[in-house]
Design a protein around this motif. Structure first.
Motif, PDB file in Angstrom:
ATOM      1  N   TRP A  11       0.789  -1.235   0.000  1.00 46.78           N
ATOM      2  CA  TRP A  11       0.000   0.000   0.000  1.00 46.78           C
ATOM      3  C   TRP A  11       0.818   1.281   0.000  1.00 46.78           C
ATOM      4  N   MET A  12       2.098   1.223   0.370  1.00 45.28           N
ATOM      5  CA  MET A  12       2.882   2.457   0.468  1.00 45.28           C
ATOM      6  C   MET A  12       3.067   3.173  -0.873  1.00 45.28           C
ATOM      7  N   PRO A  13       3.289   2.461  -1.997  1.00 48.37           N
ATOM      8  CA  PRO A  13       3.416   3.201  -3.262  1.00 48.37           C
ATOM      9  C   PRO A  13       2.200   4.070  -3.576  1.00 48.37           C
ATOM     10  N   GLN A  14       0.995   3.561  -3.338  1.00 53.35           N
ATOM     11  CA  GLN A  14      -0.187   4.365  -3.587  1.00 53.35           C
ATOM     12  C   GLN A  14      -0.268   5.540  -2.620  1.00 53.35           C
ATOM     13  N   ALA A  15       0.109   5.309  -1.361  1.00 57.83           N
ATOM     14  CA  ALA A  15       0.108   6.406  -0.383  1.00 57.83           C
ATOM     15  C   ALA A  15       1.063   7.510  -0.825  1.00 57.83           C
ATOM     16  N   VAL A  16       2.220   7.140  -1.352  1.00 60.59           N
ATOM     17  CA  VAL A  16       3.168   8.127  -1.862  1.00 60.59           C
ATOM     18  C   VAL A  16       2.572   8.877  -3.047  1.00 60.59           C
ATOM     19  N   ASP A  17       1.937   8.146  -3.957  1.00 58.14           N
ATOM     20  CA  ASP A  17       1.326   8.785  -5.122  1.00 58.14           C
ATOM     21  C   ASP A  17       0.250   9.788  -4.695  1.00 58.14           C
ATOM     22  N   GLU A  18      -0.541   9.428  -3.681  1.00 55.51           N
ATOM     23  CA  GLU A  18      -1.574  10.342  -3.182  1.00 55.51           C
ATOM     24  C   GLU A  18      -0.946  11.608  -2.599  1.00 55.51           C
ATOM     25  N   ALA A  19       0.138  11.445  -1.863  1.00 53.95           N
ATOM     26  CA  ALA A  19       0.812  12.607  -1.281  1.00 53.95           C
ATOM     27  C   ALA A  19       1.435  13.483  -2.368  1.00 53.95           C
ATOM     28  N   LEU A  20       2.015  12.851  -3.397  1.00 54.89           N
ATOM     29  CA  LEU A  20       2.565  13.619  -4.506  1.00 54.89           C
ATOM     30  C   LEU A  20       1.476  14.390  -5.237  1.00 54.89           C
ATOM     31  N   ALA A  21       0.340  13.737  -5.486  1.00 60.09           N
ATOM     32  CA  ALA A  21      -0.766  14.404  -6.170  1.00 60.09           C
ATOM     33  C   ALA A  21      -1.326  15.553  -5.338  1.00 60.09           C
ATOM     34  N   ALA A  22      -1.399  15.366  -4.019  1.00 63.91           N
ATOM     35  CA  ALA A  22      -1.896  16.424  -3.141  1.00 63.91           C
ATOM     36  C   ALA A  22      -0.960  17.621  -3.168  1.00 63.91           C
ATOM     37  N   GLY A  23       0.345  17.356  -3.228  1.00 70.02           N
ATOM     38  CA  GLY A  23       1.299  18.446  -3.299  1.00 70.02           C
ATOM     39  C   GLY A  23       1.191  19.214  -4.594  1.00 70.02           C
ATOM     40  N   THR A  24       1.004  18.510  -5.701  1.00 69.99           N
ATOM     41  CA  THR A  24       0.817  19.160  -7.002  1.00 69.99           C
ATOM     42  C   THR A  24      -0.441  20.010  -6.990  1.00 69.99           C
TER      43      THR A  24
END
Length: 314
Positions: free
Chosen positions: A292-305
């Protein structure tokens, strides 16, 4: 589990917990200070859980099968809960933290240093609630408050009590108000260095929906005492940052800190993983951090963008 009370439950995994109990058919009562509306279909009582008189007034004559306490941070709050919910609930579940295992309070020092800690690495029963030392930093205040709150609830308990020591909770993008994963996604995306200890030690994590599921499961289980809650697998700070870098398409930069200095979140100067064997043995099936961590990272990256697009507000 027909009648459930959640203290807190206004955001992040506490809100997921409320929704899980409601969707399972329970009558859910949420008690908090009213900073955010409760989910649809639950009873919402507004009270400061540390104000005994107002808490009693808000609850009235209500009784519960289980109380899930999401926001117990001090021995004083735990003492109020003991008095107010004695004779009012059949079970009490307090959300605690991995921080109670801070080696500074363990005896003997260094015990369990190289192995994931089991629940018996810290026994709160019988420890006096002395309050937090004046001038303590925020992390010490939080950890010591949780330790002493556990002690109040588990020493000569007035109702069957379980204490869930949760690993570091991640996932959910902007819903993660702690900003700890965003610290890495923002810095690495911007090409800024990450502060780390000279040696990388592992720690444990759990997904925000998984901890809500675990708390909901614990509410209906019969066991008492402390229990660790973490996904299977560990990560060091550099493994986490390397994952962020791979998802962001940017090389990570690391700056080591001097001994005793503060580094970035999840960088520790000692081993810091938990053992989830007790919970797994009781029947809960944890997921794997690697899944699950890769998706959590992707969500955080998208939120930052999105935050940059919206003018930098996080």
């Amino acid at each position: 589990m027909r009648n459930v009370c959640v203290i807190g439950g206004s955001r992040y995994f506490g809100r997921h917990l409320v929704e899980l109990a409601r969707d399972a058919g329970a009558h859910v009562t949420v008690v908090n200070r009213g900073s955010a509306p409760a989910p649809h279909g639950v009873t919402h009582l507004v009270a400061d859980r540390g104000d005994e008189r107002r808490l009693r007034a808000a609850l009235g004559s209500r009784t519960f099968d289980v109380v899930l306490d999401q926001v117990c941070y001090t021995p004083g709050q735990a003492a109020v809960a003991r008095r107010v919910f004695a004779g009012r609930t059949g079970r009490y579940v307090m959300t605690s933290t991995v921080e109670v295992y801070d080696p500074a309070t363990q005896a003997p020092p260094g015990a369990h240093a190289a192995l994931p800690v089991t629940e018996d690495a810290y026994d709160p029963v019988g420890r006096p609630a002395t309050g937090v030392p004046a001038g303590a930093d925020e992390a010490t205040v939080y950890a010591e408050g949780k330790r002493q709150a556990e002690s109040v609830l588990l020493t000569d308990p007035v109702f069957p009590t379980a204490v869930v020591r949760t690993a570091h909770v991640l996932g959910g993008g902007r819903a993660d108000f702690t900003g700890r994963l965003a610290h890495y996604t923002d810095r690495i995306s911007a090409g800024e260095p990450v502060l780390v200890h000279r040696r990388a030690y592992p720690t444990t994590f759990i997904h925000h929906r998984e901890i809500a599921e675990f708390l909901h499961w614990t509410a209906g289980a019969p066991f008492t005492g402390p229990v660790n809650a973490c996904s299977h697998g560990t990560l060091t700070v550099t493994e986490l940052a390397d994952l962020v870098a791979s998802r962001a398409g940017r090389p990570p930069r690391y700056t080591p800190v001097q001994e005793g200095a503060t580094a970035s979140p999840f960088s520790y100067d000692r081993h810091y993983p938990m053992d989830n064997g007790r919970a797994a043995g009781l029947g809960f099936a944890f997921g794997r951090v690697a899944d699950w961590m890769p998706q959590a990272v992707d969500e955080a990256l998208a939120a930052g963008t999105s935050a940059v697009r919206d003018g930098g507000a996080r």
